[in-house]
Design a protein around this motif. Sequence first.
Motif, PDB file in Angstrom:
ATOM      1  N   ALA A 323       0.804  -1.222   0.000  1.00 47.50           N
ATOM      2  CA  ALA A 323       0.000   0.000   0.000  1.00 47.50           C
ATOM      3  C   ALA A 323       0.840   1.276   0.000  1.00 47.50           C
ATOM      4  CB  ALA A 323      -0.971  -0.019   1.183  1.00 47.50           C
ATOM      5  N   PRO A 324       1.843   1.424   0.880  1.00 45.93           N
ATOM      6  CA  PRO A 324       2.606   2.684   0.877  1.00 45.93           C
ATOM      7  C   PRO A 324       3.471   2.882  -0.367  1.00 45.93           C
ATOM      8  CG  PRO A 324       3.523   1.131   2.479  1.00 45.93           C
ATOM      9  CD  PRO A 324       2.214   0.563   2.020  1.00 45.93           C
ATOM     10  N   THR A 325       3.682   1.832  -1.158  1.00 45.92           N
ATOM     11  CA  THR A 325       4.492   2.003  -2.372  1.00 45.92           C
ATOM     12  C   THR A 325       3.679   2.582  -3.521  1.00 45.92           C
ATOM     13  OG1 THR A 325       4.054  -0.185  -3.368  1.00 45.92           O
ATOM     14  CG2 THR A 325       5.785  -0.056  -1.684  1.00 45.92           C
ATOM     15  N   LEU A 326       2.371   2.786  -3.326  1.00 48.43           N
ATOM     16  CA  LEU A 326       1.499   3.240  -4.415  1.00 48.43           C
ATOM     17  C   LEU A 326       1.144   4.717  -4.312  1.00 48.43           C
ATOM     18  CD1 LEU A 326      -0.997   0.204  -4.459  1.00 48.43           C
ATOM     19  CD2 LEU A 326       0.981   0.575  -5.942  1.00 48.43           C
ATOM     20  N   THR A 327       1.828   5.468  -3.463  1.00 50.42           N
ATOM     21  CA  THR A 327       1.399   6.844  -3.175  1.00 50.42           C
ATOM     22  C   THR A 327       2.226   7.924  -3.864  1.00 50.42           C
ATOM     23  OG1 THR A 327       2.751   6.831  -1.164  1.00 50.42           O
ATOM     24  CG2 THR A 327       0.448   6.155  -0.951  1.00 50.42           C
ATOM     25  N   ASP A 328       3.514   7.686  -4.123  1.00 53.18           N
ATOM     26  CA  ASP A 328       4.403   8.728  -4.656  1.00 53.18           C
ATOM     27  C   ASP A 328       4.435   8.648  -6.183  1.00 53.18           C
ATOM     28  OD1 ASP A 328       6.436  10.429  -5.411  1.00 53.18           O
ATOM     29  OD2 ASP A 328       7.810   9.805  -3.827  1.00 53.18           O
ATOM     30  N   PRO A 329       3.820   9.617  -6.904  1.00 52.94           N
ATOM     31  CA  PRO A 329       3.744   9.542  -8.371  1.00 52.94           C
ATOM     32  C   PRO A 329       5.097   9.627  -9.071  1.00 52.94           C
ATOM     33  CG  PRO A 329       2.953  11.669  -7.576  1.00 52.94           C
ATOM     34  CD  PRO A 329       3.144  10.820  -6.372  1.00 52.94           C
ATOM     35  N   SER A 330       6.148  10.025  -8.358  1.00 48.20           N
ATOM     36  CA  SER A 330       7.469  10.047  -8.986  1.00 48.20           C
ATOM     37  C   SER A 330       8.145   8.681  -8.909  1.00 48.20           C
ATOM     38  CB  SER A 330       8.360  11.093  -8.309  1.00 48.20           C
ATOM     39  OG  SER A 330       8.671  10.706  -6.974  1.00 48.20           O
ATOM     40  N   VAL A 332       5.986   5.626  -8.727  1.00 49.88           N
ATOM     41  CA  VAL A 332       5.073   4.546  -9.106  1.00 49.88           C
ATOM     42  C   VAL A 332       4.044   5.043 -10.119  1.00 49.88           C
ATOM     43  CG1 VAL A 332       3.480   5.019  -7.186  1.00 49.88           C
ATOM     44  CG2 VAL A 332       3.544   2.736  -8.220  1.00 49.88           C
ATOM     45  N   CYS A 333       3.755   4.197 -11.083  1.00 54.69           N
ATOM     46  CA  CYS A 333       2.667   4.422 -12.032  1.00 54.69           C
ATOM     47  C   CYS A 333       1.711   3.236 -11.916  1.00 54.69           C
ATOM     48  CB  CYS A 333       3.183   4.531 -13.467  1.00 54.69           C
ATOM     49  SG  CYS A 333       4.346   5.886 -13.741  1.00 54.69           S
ATOM     50  N   HIS A 334       0.517   3.496 -11.433  1.00 54.42           N
ATOM     51  CA  HIS A 334      -0.474   2.446 -11.217  1.00 54.42           C
ATOM     52  C   HIS A 334      -1.578   2.603 -12.264  1.00 54.42           C
ATOM     53  CE1 HIS A 334      -3.772   0.595  -8.419  1.00 54.42           C
ATOM     54  NE2 HIS A 334      -3.519  -0.137  -9.478  1.00 54.42           N
ATOM     55  N   PHE A 335      -1.629   1.667 -13.204  1.00 54.44           N
ATOM     56  CA  PHE A 335      -2.641   1.695 -14.252  1.00 54.44           C
ATOM     57  C   PHE A 335      -3.875   0.967 -13.729  1.00 54.44           C
ATOM     58  CE2 PHE A 335       1.471   2.234 -16.148  1.00 54.44           C
ATOM     59  CZ  PHE A 335       1.275   3.321 -16.992  1.00 54.44           C
ATOM     60  N   ARG A 336      -4.940   1.726 -13.533  1.00 53.07           N
ATOM     61  CA  ARG A 336      -6.090   1.262 -12.767  1.00 53.07           C
ATOM     62  C   ARG A 336      -7.256   0.770 -13.630  1.00 53.07           C
ATOM     63  NH1 ARG A 336      -3.976   5.923  -9.953  1.00 53.07           N
ATOM     64  NH2 ARG A 336      -5.102   7.243 -11.438  1.00 53.07           N
ATOM     65  N   ASN A 337      -7.031   0.674 -14.937  1.00 50.21           N
ATOM     66  CA  ASN A 337      -8.117   0.276 -15.840  1.00 50.21           C
ATOM     67  C   ASN A 337      -7.567  -0.754 -16.817  1.00 50.21           C
ATOM     68  OD1 ASN A 337     -10.585   0.201 -17.091  1.00 50.21           O
ATOM     69  ND2 ASN A 337     -10.471   2.253 -17.971  1.00 50.21           N
ATOM     70  N   PHE A 338      -7.105  -1.864 -16.277  1.00 51.22           N
ATOM     71  CA  PHE A 338      -6.197  -2.751 -16.990  1.00 51.22           C
ATOM     72  C   PHE A 338      -6.741  -4.178 -17.025  1.00 51.22           C
ATOM     73  CE2 PHE A 338      -2.222  -5.047 -17.712  1.00 51.22           C
ATOM     74  CZ  PHE A 338      -1.564  -4.214 -18.597  1.00 51.22           C
ATOM     75  N   ASP A 339      -6.655  -4.821 -18.185  1.00 48.19           N
ATOM     76  CA  ASP A 339      -7.184  -6.171 -18.374  1.00 48.19           C
ATOM     77  C   ASP A 339      -6.080  -7.184 -18.641  1.00 48.19           C
ATOM     78  OD1 ASP A 339      -9.588  -4.908 -18.205  1.00 48.19           O
ATOM     79  OD2 ASP A 339     -10.273  -5.431 -20.220  1.00 48.19           O
ATOM     80  N   SER A 556      12.392   5.211 -10.393  1.00 48.63           N
ATOM     81  CA  SER A 556      12.752   6.535  -9.863  1.00 48.63           C
ATOM     82  C   SER A 556      12.541   7.578 -10.953  1.00 48.63           C
ATOM     83  CB  SER A 556      14.212   6.548  -9.396  1.00 48.63           C
ATOM     84  OG  SER A 556      15.092   6.279 -10.474  1.00 48.63           O
ATOM     85  N   LYS A 557      12.070   8.735 -10.540  1.00 51.92           N
ATOM     86  CA  LYS A 557      11.838   9.864 -11.444  1.00 51.92           C
ATOM     87  C   LYS A 557      10.929   9.477 -12.609  1.00 51.92           C
ATOM     88  CE  LYS A 557      16.364  11.841 -10.308  1.00 51.92           C
ATOM     89  NZ  LYS A 557      17.688  12.277 -10.836  1.00 51.92           N
ATOM     90  N   LEU A 558       9.810   8.834 -12.274  1.00 53.86           N
ATOM     91  CA  LEU A 558       8.869   8.401 -13.302  1.00 53.86           C
ATOM     92  C   LEU A 558       7.975   9.559 -13.742  1.00 53.86           C
ATOM     93  CD1 LEU A 558       7.693   4.944 -11.865  1.00 53.86           C
ATOM     94  CD2 LEU A 558       9.326   5.343 -13.723  1.00 53.86           C
TER      95      LEU A 558
END
Length: 671
Positions: A323-330, A332-339, A556-558
């Motif tokens: 959970a805490p690894t999903l908060t910093d947009p620099s 992590v990129c979490h694609f939330r509409n994925f099949d 890093s630096k995403l």
Amino acid sequence: MKSAIARTLTTLLHGALRGLLRAWVLVVPLVLALSLVRLGQLAYFWPSGYQASGADLTAVVIQGLRFDLKVSAIAGFVLLLLLPWVSGKVQARIAGVVAFVFVMASLVNLHYFGFYKTPIDSLVFGLVEDDTAAVLETIWRDFPVIWTLLLAAALTWAAIALHRGLVQRLQPDTLLQTRHAMTKVLVAVLVLFAMLFAGKGTLRQMALQRQHLTVTTSQFLNDMVPNGIIALKYAWDSRGQSQNLSDPLVGLKAMGFESPQAAAQALGLPMGSDEEVKAALYQHDPLPMGTAKKNLVFFLMESWSAEPMLYQSPQFDVLGRLAPTLTDPSKVCHFRNFDSAHAGTHPSLEAILFSTPITPLTLGDVGRKPIPWALAKVVKDAGYQTLFVTSARSGWRDLNRVLKVQGFDEVVDANTLKEAYPEATLGIWGVWDSYVFKYLSKRMAAQPTDKPLFVFVLTSTNHPPYDLPADYQRVPRDMGLWKGETNSETLIPNLDSYHYAADLLGGFVQEVQSGPLKDTTIIAGTGDHNVRSFGVYAEASRRYLVRQVPFVIWGSKLHCGNQLDQPASHRDMFNTLLPLAGIDAPYINAGRNLLKPLSAQPDPVNAPRAMFFTGEARNAQGMWQLGNKASFVCSSAKPPAAQCEFNALDDQQERARYGLLDWHVRISLKK
């Protein structure tokens, strides 16, 4: 009248009991004969100087014995159609024929291993597909045919002698003749269930299958497990599952296109010739000069569905340390509409590794030869060391053979991990996932800095029956916060195993992000498919969830761009990851780069859509079966801004993409 019925029932009961006891008397010599051949095969092919532990040898012998019992019991069960009603002399002849067939098949398997270094596989059918006369002549010249036949005769004679002795001693025809009818019924039921369990090969776990042929870290020893009958059975299965690739236009025509040029035109791709169309499938944006290569660690997480993440909270914790690894947009990129690509592990694995809508692709001859665009091969050719790690047994679906042919330098599976961590226990699917992460931490710390590493990880613990280690501390949850379906009795155990797997992944991500590899390593993870525990998604409003899995990238630096909530799927992952890791190589463009901002202008090749490789697609409004307007269902996490309806242009372009991927496989692998 009643006495006639009673006599008939008594006759049938006697016949059934006689047949069952005769079947068991037949099973014993068959098992012993097959086990003798296995021991002889071990001795005959034992490599000079080869060392193996007593535990490994014991595992091979016991597992082989289980497979021998399985095929022998199945033979006995099938013969119940005859054994109750034939004379003792005919029974003996049947036993002799079956014994010879079983022994001969295992001796053929012995010689097949000596030639191909593998148990009987689908190549054995070349006997009738090739020049049969020439093949038989080669066998006559190069193999000890006479000695093999003599050995088969001797083992068959020994099996018949043992069978005769058992018949004389146990007298299956008259053993219970004078006993009470209820005693006979009870014995018949017990013997029948014993036969069924023997045919299953186990009492409490799943029936013995191909994956259970892998019991050690030694391929040589594992190859000693199957007898000739089971090897031939699996070879037949592989042959049936292998696809006929002789007509490269089959998939295109099914999608409504008469040629690859017609499909390319629908996508705005070059279409002058087959070669030009094929080349267009490999075109991608070049990387900036001086882009450094990074380690790439990819996780295909068993049954890692997207829906539980929607309800994540401290009171409903399904992620643990993830959970805490999903908060910093620099970071992590979490694609939330994925099949996912498929609803099963192996089809999704093939779709990811080989960009193929055709599956199973590699269970037959195709898997024995390098596929030029295989993901691992492309990355290996780019200068990476390639590693496949799984907590499962790699003998499943022949992965231990296929993956090494297709570009993986090493395959680490449950048996390897068991050897590295003796305290690990082998369960139904393999070892607990925790041993994968222990191994990865150690392995990555030891990796030379001048050699980038590509790791493809397949986990297995989050799978029915959702067993977990005894020391795992289950997390209490407020189930009132679960907004999904609750019909499945395995929902809560599944959420526990989901948390177990996600927490381990989160711990690994945190370890890398706080260590020396944080700036030189990309980590990515997705699920192989959704699971039935979380519902059937029959409601249109929830239908979009039916295929959804997470796709997350850590680095890093995403710069995540504007596609995090756009429809996407497995086909897009490595079009995204390879450029991010600095890999400029001839990979196939199965999808789009999700980190590249969407263009304001329509772009058929990079349109925000998802594809399920059984022939379904999804856009921001809904989902449908390709080419079937009537199948369209309005289903989306957010109500679409425009009118929700079937889009014929979207359908045409997705049919073109699907058809070209199918064509690419067929035209490239056509014999």
